[in-house]
Design an enzyme around this catalytic site. Structure first.
Site, PDB file in Angstrom:
ATOM      1  CG  ASP A   1      -1.855   1.222   1.451  1.00  0.00           C
ATOM      2  OD1 ASP A   1      -1.726   2.195   0.527  1.00  0.00           O
ATOM      3  OD2 ASP A   1      -2.485   1.383   2.139  1.00  0.00           O
TER       4      ASP A   1
ATOM      5  CG  ASN B   1       0.734   3.429 -13.708  1.00  0.00           C
ATOM      6  OD1 ASN B   1       0.287   3.991 -14.661  1.00  0.00           O
ATOM      7  ND2 ASN B   1      -0.093   2.188 -13.223  1.00  0.00           N
TER       8      ASN B   1
ATOM      9  CE1 TYR C   1      -4.524  11.942 -11.172  1.00  0.00           C
ATOM     10  CE2 TYR C   1      -5.630  13.444 -12.960  1.00  0.00           C
ATOM     11  CZ  TYR C   1      -4.871  12.316 -12.470  1.00  0.00           C
ATOM     12  OH  TYR C   1      -4.224  11.345 -13.658  1.00  0.00           O
TER      13      TYR C   1
ATOM     14  CE  LYS D   1      -0.642  11.084 -11.324  1.00  0.00           C
ATOM     15  NZ  LYS D   1       0.088  10.085 -11.533  1.00  0.00           N
TER      16      LYS D   1
ATOM     17  CB  THR E   1     -10.409   2.707 -17.479  1.00  0.00           C
ATOM     18  OG1 THR E   1     -11.505   3.722 -17.400  1.00  0.00           O
ATOM     19  CG2 THR E   1      -9.196   3.816 -17.916  1.00  0.00           C
TER      20      THR E   1
END
Length: 245
Positions: free
Chosen positions: A62, A85, A150, A154, A185
């Site tokens: 984790d 990733n 998010y 990044k 996805t």
């Protein structure tokens, strides 16, 4: 078999882009360490690689837990390639963010790659070779409502990519990033076709990417074919439409 004799650690490799990235280096001869949280899905990816004649093993961790982050690094030993990733994304407006959710994005999308790079980098420098590829997102460059936490996590990863490239270049270690756009996805497969079409129409190519198309770019940057490329951000996003186009 240009990656023969090399070891690659791919985080978040049990589905999507990560799974596709794990499969490709194995085809090129690398031993792939498949990271994930789900042992059953991890075993499936390892089995897929082995059935195709490749070498792979699974490590469970984790990455939100800094102590657990050490497990993949310890399991891989002298890594030649690291692909960061694993990540999380939840789209919420600023008023809808919680402190815990913001911290979760930063812990998984930024801190975990930082800890993972720091672990194998000295060994890469000692051997005089190594490659790190970080998975970012087009959301950093294209302002989109609800992507604040998010995109921020990044954006920090992209800046670290440039810093690491400068720090480790003289040691023979290259560090680059890939910024995918919309990707097929399980989530997009479950969407209404009209919604998927609307997402696809935001790109110049008017389609979403397959995970394998992103994986090809990642493996290129990880390989010796990109031997003079470091500190780069490669968008794999189908191009941007012209204003009014």
């Amino acid at each position: 078999m240009e990656m023969s004799g090399r070891t690659a650690l791919v985080t978040g490799a049990t589905a999507g882009i990560g799974r596709a990235v794990a499969v490709l280096p194995a085809r090129e001869g690398a031993e792939v360490v498949v990271h994930g949280r789900d042992a059953e899905r991890g075993a499936a990816v390892v089995g897929e690689i082995q059935d195709a004649g490749g070498t792979a093993r699974f490590v469970q961790a984790d990455l939100v837990d800094p102590e657990d982050v050490r497990h993949p690094a310890d399991a891989v030993g002298d890594a030649d390639v690291l692909v960061n990733n694993a990540g999380i994304y939840e789209f919420r407006p600023t008023g809808g963010m919680s402190v815990d959710l913001f911290d979760l994005h930063m812990d998984l999308n930024t801190k975990a790659p930082y800890l993972l790079v720091r672990a194998p980098a000295p060994g890469m420098v000692e051997r005089g070779r190594g490659s790190v590829v970080n998975i970012s997102t087009l959301a950093v460059a294209v302002t989109t409502a609800g992507t604040g936490m998010y995109a921020a996590s990044k954006a920090a990863l992209e800046q670290l990519t440039r810093v690491w490239a400068a720090e480790y270049a003289e040691g023979g270690v290259r560090v680059n990033a890939v910024a995918p756009g919309p990707i097929r996805t399980p989530g997009t497969d479950a969407m209404d076709p009209a919604t998927v079409r609307a997402i696809a129409d935001t790109t110049a190519m008017r389609r979403i990417a397959e995970p394998e198309e992103v994986a090809e770019a990642v493996v290129f940057l990880a390989s010796d074919r990109a031997s003079y490329v470091t500190g780069a951000l490669l968008e794999v996003a189908g191009g941007r439409r012209a204003i009014g186009g």
